[in-house]
Design an enzyme around this catalytic site. Structure first.
Site, mmCIF file in Angstrom:
data_model
loop_
_atom_site.group_PDB
_atom_site.id
_atom_site.type_symbol
_atom_site.label_atom_id
_atom_site.label_comp_id
_atom_site.label_asym_id
_atom_site.label_seq_id
_atom_site.Cartn_x
_atom_site.Cartn_y
_atom_site.Cartn_z
ATOM 1 N N HIS A 209 -2.247 -6.852 78.890
ATOM 2 C CA HIS A 209 -1.314 -5.769 79.246
ATOM 3 C C HIS A 209 -1.593 -5.143 80.605
ATOM 4 O O HIS A 209 -0.854 -4.284 81.040
ATOM 5 C CB HIS A 209 -1.333 -4.679 78.167
HETATM 6 C C1 UD1 Z 1 -2.067 2.377 78.587
HETATM 7 C C2 UD1 Z 1 -3.304 2.783 79.403
HETATM 8 C C3 UD1 Z 1 -4.307 1.640 79.399
HETATM 9 C C4 UD1 Z 1 -4.628 1.188 77.991
HETATM 10 C C5 UD1 Z 1 -3.318 0.821 77.289
HETATM 11 C C6 UD1 Z 1 -3.573 0.393 75.873
HETATM 12 C C7 UD1 Z 1 -2.952 4.278 81.293
HETATM 13 C C8 UD1 Z 1 -2.906 4.360 82.769
HETATM 14 N N1 UD1 Z 1 -2.959 3.036 80.774
HETATM 15 O O1 UD1 Z 1 -1.449 1.291 79.268
HETATM 16 O O2 UD1 Z 1 -5.494 2.093 80.010
HETATM 17 O O3 UD1 Z 1 -5.486 0.077 78.060
HETATM 18 O O4 UD1 Z 1 -2.463 1.971 77.290
HETATM 19 O O5 UD1 Z 1 -2.404 -0.061 75.270
HETATM 20 O O6 UD1 Z 1 -2.973 5.290 80.636
HETATM 21 N N2 UD1 Z 1 5.691 1.297 75.812
HETATM 22 C C9 UD1 Z 1 6.460 1.115 74.703
HETATM 23 N N3 UD1 Z 1 6.074 1.786 73.562
HETATM 24 C C10 UD1 Z 1 5.005 2.582 73.503
HETATM 25 C C11 UD1 Z 1 4.238 2.756 74.657
HETATM 26 C C12 UD1 Z 1 4.579 2.095 75.797
HETATM 27 O O7 UD1 Z 1 7.435 0.402 74.702
HETATM 28 O O8 UD1 Z 1 4.712 3.150 72.415
HETATM 29 C C13 UD1 Z 1 6.054 0.541 77.039
HETATM 30 C C14 UD1 Z 1 6.928 1.307 77.990
HETATM 31 O O9 UD1 Z 1 7.795 0.423 78.614
HETATM 32 C C15 UD1 Z 1 5.938 1.818 79.006
HETATM 33 C C16 UD1 Z 1 4.929 0.689 79.055
HETATM 34 O O10 UD1 Z 1 4.873 0.195 77.728
HETATM 35 O O11 UD1 Z 1 6.541 2.104 80.229
HETATM 36 C C17 UD1 Z 1 3.559 1.073 79.493
HETATM 37 O O12 UD1 Z 1 3.029 2.163 78.716
HETATM 38 P P1 UD1 Z 1 1.928 3.138 79.369
HETATM 39 O O13 UD1 Z 1 1.459 4.118 78.350
HETATM 40 O O14 UD1 Z 1 2.441 3.694 80.655
HETATM 41 O O15 UD1 Z 1 0.751 2.171 79.784
HETATM 42 P P2 UD1 Z 1 0.076 0.951 79.020
HETATM 43 O O16 UD1 Z 1 0.371 -0.288 79.767
HETATM 44 O O17 UD1 Z 1 0.388 0.978 77.561
#
Ligand code: UD1
Length: 380
Positions: A209
């Site tokens: 990811h």
């Molecule tokens: C986040 C953390 C990362 C951790 C990871 C674990 C930061 C900077 N990154 O990354 O350190 O290793 O979580 O999973 O805080 N999304 C969904 N559903 C959700 C959550 C996210 O669809 O419940 C999608 C959305 O499109 C979102 C993308 O995932 O924009 C990224 O989510 P985000 O929380 O920004 O970062 P992660 O890549 O999950």
């Protein structure tokens, strides 16, 4: 003493669960005169899908959050800013004596900075880890969170060294061990028992990811070619993070992979292909982790979990903030070059199960108790 425990994203839930358990145990067993710890569990809503949040509350028997900020996704500044604005109001309303944050996600940094500016002491669990790679958003989060924290709870000696090098005074650093491993040890048997059918046959398990792996089409395409080649040697099970799922769709890659689910892969014998699964609940994933021939990942926590489970792990990154998993565990940092990935899997398959090493110091299931022992001595 009144504390707010902060959780926001998937890996936070496994870290906060043992802390809650240790607080409850402390409150039950405290001798007369010992400080009672009242806690509020706050979920920022950084992760919000059931598969990224609710299933973890269910599996880990976490109580419903007392406070839910519901910030959702956004750019780094947007997400961090939204958590800060909402959390400031929470702090003003509840006046906690301490805020506890875990890990290195945006919610961790946002709540640590907000509390510090209100002069509320901050405890950071999993402090001091450094990849020395500031292109990773988590590295910025780690450095800044540690700088504003008053109690820095570490998992290993190299974290202690990193903090000392950054000028953190020794009396703030508490080497307590690894809360994620507390959860792993507590639920390991449960993951075996609840899932009655043991996985059939050998397989490699994959999670990806990190933006550096999934946000560029050519990089993701190359990794997928490597996975296709690995799948000619043994089936590949790939639990796909929502961020990665979005990129797969946008780039139109991985079309030869088989969209599958938990029911299918643990009931049928697996073929030599790549199976794409949705994000899995904690116990299901742990089950797959325990029985994998090898794991390919860019996650931090999985490097630690495979070390304890004695499962070979290939980290598809150029560096790790968890070098102890290489020196004392089963981790190999191999980057994302496809030839190197395939060659590393071949090497693992040839060498078989690695000899079992002793667990790193304090990765023993009692880290959260050590943390609460320290916190219960704070005078408020
Ligand atoms: C986040 C953390 C990362 C951790 C990871 C674990 C930061 C900077 N990154 O990354 O350190 O290793 O979580 O999973 O805080 N999304 C969904 N559903 C959700 C959550 C996210 O669809 O419940 C999608 C959305 O499109 C979102 C993308 O995932 O924009 C990224 O989510 P985000 O929380 O920004 O970062 P992660 O890549 O999950």
């Amino acid at each position: 003493m009144k504390i707010i425990l902060v959780a926001g994203a998937r890996p936070n839930f496994m870290k906060i669960a043992p802390v809650i358990g240790a607080i409850q145990q402390h409150n039950c067993s405290r001798k007369s005169g010992g400080v009672k710890i009242d806690y509020l569990l706050m979920h920022t809503g950084q992760h919000y899908d059931d598969a990224m949040s609710k299933t973890f509350f269910d599996d880990l028997n976490l109580p419903e959050p007392d406070i839910y900020l519901g910030v959702g996704s956004g750019s780094h500044a947007e997400q961090t800013g939204k958590v800060m604005m909402a959390f400031e109001q929470v702090c003003l309303q509840h006046s906690p004596n301490l805020v506890v944050v875990v890990g290195d996600v945006n919610s961790t940094l946002a709540c640590a900075v907000t509390a510090a500016k209100l002069r509320i002491p901050v405890a950071h669990i999993e402090a001091g880890l450094r990849s020395y790679d500031r292109s990773m958003p988590e590295e910025i989060n780690r450095i800044l969170t540690d700088q504003v924290s008053d109690y820095l709870f570490t998992t290993c000696e190299d974290a202690n060294d990193n903090l000392r090098k950054e000028g953190v005074s020794a009396d703030k650093i508490h080497f307590v061990g690894n809360v994620m491993i507390d959860t792993l040890l507590k639920f390991r048997d449960c993951a075996l028992e609840r899932i009655q059918v043991r996985m059939q046959g050998r397989y490699a398990l994959v999670t990806l990811h990190r933006p550096s792996n999934v946000d560029y089409q050519d990089v993701l395409q190359d990794i997928f070619e490597a996975l296709t080649e690995v799948s000619q040697k043994l089936p590949v099970i790939f639990a796909v993070h929502p961020r990665t799922q979005k990129q797969i769709e946008d780039f139109g890659v991985g079309k030869s992979f088989l969209v599958s689910d938990w029911d299918f892969i643990h009931k049928k014998s697996l073929s030599r292909t790549v199976y794409l699964l949705p994000p899995l609940p904690y116990l299901e994933f742990l089950h797959l982790l325990m029985h994998a021939e090898c794991v390919l990942t860019d996650s931090g926590g999985i490097q630690e979990e495979t070390t304890i489970l004695n499962v070979p792990c290939l980290t598809l990154r150029e560096n790790t903030e968890r070098p102890i998993t290489v020196t004392e565990g089963t981790n190999f940092v191999v980057g994302n070059n496809p030839e190197k990935i395939v060659a590393s899997v071949e090497r693992i398959l040839e060498s078989g199960i690695p000899p079992k090493k002793p667990a790193p110091r304090f990765w023993d299931g009692e880290a959260a108790e050590r943390i609460i022992e320290v916190l219960s001595r704070i005078s408020v």
